[in-house]
Design a protein around this motif. Structure first.
Motif, PDB file in Angstrom:
ATOM      1  N   UNK A 180       9.198  -4.177   5.633  1.00 46.06           N
ATOM      2  CA  UNK A 180       9.011  -3.256   6.766  1.00 46.06           C
ATOM      3  C   UNK A 180      10.177  -2.285   6.860  1.00 46.06           C
ATOM      4  N   UNK A 181      11.397  -2.782   6.710  1.00 41.38           N
ATOM      5  CA  UNK A 181      12.581  -1.909   6.741  1.00 41.38           C
ATOM      6  C   UNK A 181      12.531  -0.916   5.577  1.00 41.38           C
ATOM      7  N   UNK A 182      12.130  -1.393   4.410  1.00 35.29           N
ATOM      8  CA  UNK A 182      12.003  -0.517   3.249  1.00 35.29           C
ATOM      9  C   UNK A 182      11.013   0.606   3.541  1.00 35.29           C
ATOM     10  N   UNK A 183       9.865   0.262   4.139  1.00 35.44           N
ATOM     11  CA  UNK A 183       8.851   1.270   4.474  1.00 35.44           C
ATOM     12  C   UNK A 183       9.379   2.260   5.508  1.00 35.44           C
ATOM     13  N   UNK A 184      10.107   1.753   6.487  1.00 33.98           N
ATOM     14  CA  UNK A 184      10.684   2.606   7.531  1.00 33.98           C
ATOM     15  C   UNK A 184      11.652   3.626   6.920  1.00 33.98           C
ATOM     16  N   UNK A 185      12.546   3.165   6.053  1.00 34.26           N
ATOM     17  CA  UNK A 185      13.509   4.069   5.416  1.00 34.26           C
ATOM     18  C   UNK A 185      12.813   5.056   4.485  1.00 34.26           C
ATOM     19  N   UNK A 186      11.846   4.586   3.742  1.00 39.08           N
ATOM     20  CA  UNK A 186      11.106   5.461   2.835  1.00 39.08           C
ATOM     21  C   UNK A 186      10.352   6.526   3.623  1.00 39.08           C
ATOM     22  N   UNK A 187       9.754   6.130   4.726  1.00 34.20           N
ATOM     23  CA  UNK A 187       9.012   7.066   5.566  1.00 34.20           C
ATOM     24  C   UNK A 187       9.945   8.143   6.141  1.00 34.20           C
ATOM     25  N   UNK A 188      11.143   7.740   6.548  1.00 40.21           N
ATOM     26  CA  UNK A 188      12.123   8.712   7.071  1.00 40.21           C
ATOM     27  C   UNK A 188      12.531   9.719   6.002  1.00 40.21           C
ATOM     28  N   UNK A 189      12.699   9.227   4.774  1.00 38.97           N
ATOM     29  CA  UNK A 189      13.184  10.090   3.707  1.00 38.97           C
ATOM     30  C   UNK A 189      12.101  10.966   3.101  1.00 38.97           C
ATOM     31  N   UNK A 190      10.913  10.417   2.922  1.00 44.02           N
ATOM     32  CA  UNK A 190       9.848  11.159   2.255  1.00 44.02           C
ATOM     33  C   UNK A 190       8.856  11.796   3.213  1.00 44.02           C
ATOM     34  N   UNK A 191       8.875  11.383   4.472  1.00 42.49           N
ATOM     35  CA  UNK A 191       7.993  11.908   5.521  1.00 42.49           C
ATOM     36  C   UNK A 191       6.537  11.926   5.067  1.00 42.49           C
ATOM     37  N   UNK A 192       5.934  13.101   4.990  1.00 42.78           N
ATOM     38  CA  UNK A 192       4.505  13.174   4.662  1.00 42.78           C
ATOM     39  C   UNK A 192       4.214  12.829   3.209  1.00 42.78           C
ATOM     40  N   UNK A 193       5.239  12.788   2.366  1.00 46.30           N
ATOM     41  CA  UNK A 193       5.033  12.448   0.960  1.00 46.30           C
ATOM     42  C   UNK A 193       5.112  10.941   0.716  1.00 46.30           C
ATOM     43  N   UNK A 194       5.224  10.147   1.784  1.00 40.43           N
ATOM     44  CA  UNK A 194       5.292   8.698   1.629  1.00 40.43           C
ATOM     45  C   UNK A 194       3.981   8.188   1.053  1.00 40.43           C
ATOM     46  N   UNK A 195       4.054   7.406  -0.027  1.00 49.97           N
ATOM     47  CA  UNK A 195       2.817   6.877  -0.613  1.00 49.97           C
ATOM     48  C   UNK A 195       2.186   5.819   0.287  1.00 49.97           C
ATOM     49  N   UNK A 196       0.902   5.545   0.105  1.00 53.27           N
ATOM     50  CA  UNK A 196       0.270   4.458   0.861  1.00 53.27           C
ATOM     51  C   UNK A 196       0.971   3.137   0.519  1.00 53.27           C
ATOM     52  N   UNK A 197       1.041   2.254   1.510  1.00 55.85           N
ATOM     53  CA  UNK A 197       1.709   0.963   1.326  1.00 55.85           C
ATOM     54  C   UNK A 197       0.765  -0.151   1.744  1.00 55.85           C
ATOM     55  N   UNK A 198       0.653  -1.169   0.900  1.00 50.98           N
ATOM     56  CA  UNK A 198      -0.089  -2.385   1.230  1.00 50.98           C
ATOM     57  C   UNK A 198       0.949  -3.499   1.332  1.00 50.98           C
ATOM     58  N   UNK A 199       1.015  -4.140   2.492  1.00 50.56           N
ATOM     59  CA  UNK A 199       1.958  -5.233   2.731  1.00 50.56           C
ATOM     60  C   UNK A 199       1.280  -6.564   2.466  1.00 50.56           C
ATOM     61  N   UNK A 200       2.027  -7.495   1.848  1.00 50.00           N
ATOM     62  CA  UNK A 200       1.532  -8.845   1.601  1.00 50.00           C
ATOM     63  C   UNK A 200       2.421  -9.815   2.369  1.00 50.00           C
ATOM     64  N   UNK A 201       1.804 -10.770   3.075  1.00 48.68           N
ATOM     65  CA  UNK A 201       2.607 -11.763   3.784  1.00 48.68           C
ATOM     66  C   UNK A 201       1.757 -12.961   4.175  1.00 48.68           C
ATOM     67  N   UNK A 202       2.411 -14.127   4.220  1.00 46.72           N
ATOM     68  CA  UNK A 202       1.758 -15.337   4.714  1.00 46.72           C
ATOM     69  C   UNK A 202       1.735 -15.330   6.235  1.00 46.72           C
ATOM     70  N   UNK A 203       2.588 -14.512   6.841  1.00 46.39           N
ATOM     71  CA  UNK A 203       2.650 -14.369   8.291  1.00 46.39           C
ATOM     72  C   UNK A 203       1.821 -13.143   8.673  1.00 46.39           C
TER      73      UNK A 203
END
Length: 135
Positions: free
Chosen positions: A92-115
């Motif tokens: 989640x933190x990685x996605x947050x930082x990536x989103x801040x840096x790349x803004x609209x160019x952020x690629x789609x993200x699929x998260x995997x978790x047991x929670x």
């Protein structure tokens, strides 16, 4: 093997569809997508990466969020499939930082978790519950 291919095709094509419709990156008509898989568990990262490669996709693997962020910054992928709970930096933190840096160019993200963390990740992408099988 057929189920494995159908499952991987479904999650990658569904995740890539909004990006293709909005004109993100190049059209995937002439090239297979570059997918970044991030998971601290070697077996899961390998299983997902192998299944994607079986489909002809180009795959890069990272083993924690910090390494995944660095790879995504150097060569933005068309799709990121990431674990949520990892050492050094969670997904989640990685996605947050990536989103801040790349803004609209952020690629789609699929998260995997047991929670079940769908609420926390919905602003960044889709969710895939662990455990799952690909065969």
């Amino acid at each position: 093997m057929a189920q494995r291919h159908a499952f991987i095709k479904q999650i990658t094509r569904e995740a890539l569809a909004p990006a293709q419709a909005s004109g993100h990156k190049e059209s995937h008509v002439h090239k297979e997508p570059h997918i970044l898989v991030i998971d601290d568990e070697d077996s899961i990262a390998g299983m997902v990466a192998d299944a994607l490669r079986d489909e002809g996709d180009t795959v890069t693997v990272a083993y924690d969020g910090r390494q995944g962020l660095e790879l995504a910054q150097k060569q933005p992928p068309d799709l990121i499939i990431t674990d949520v709970m990892m050492p050094y930096m969670d997904g989640i933190k990685m996605a947050e930082l990536l989103h801040r840096q790349l803004a609209t160019a952020t690629p789609p993200i699929v998260f995997m978790s047991a929670v079940d963390c769908r609420q926390q990740v919905q602003m960044y992408g889709g969710f895939l519950a662990k455990p799952f099988t690909l065969d």
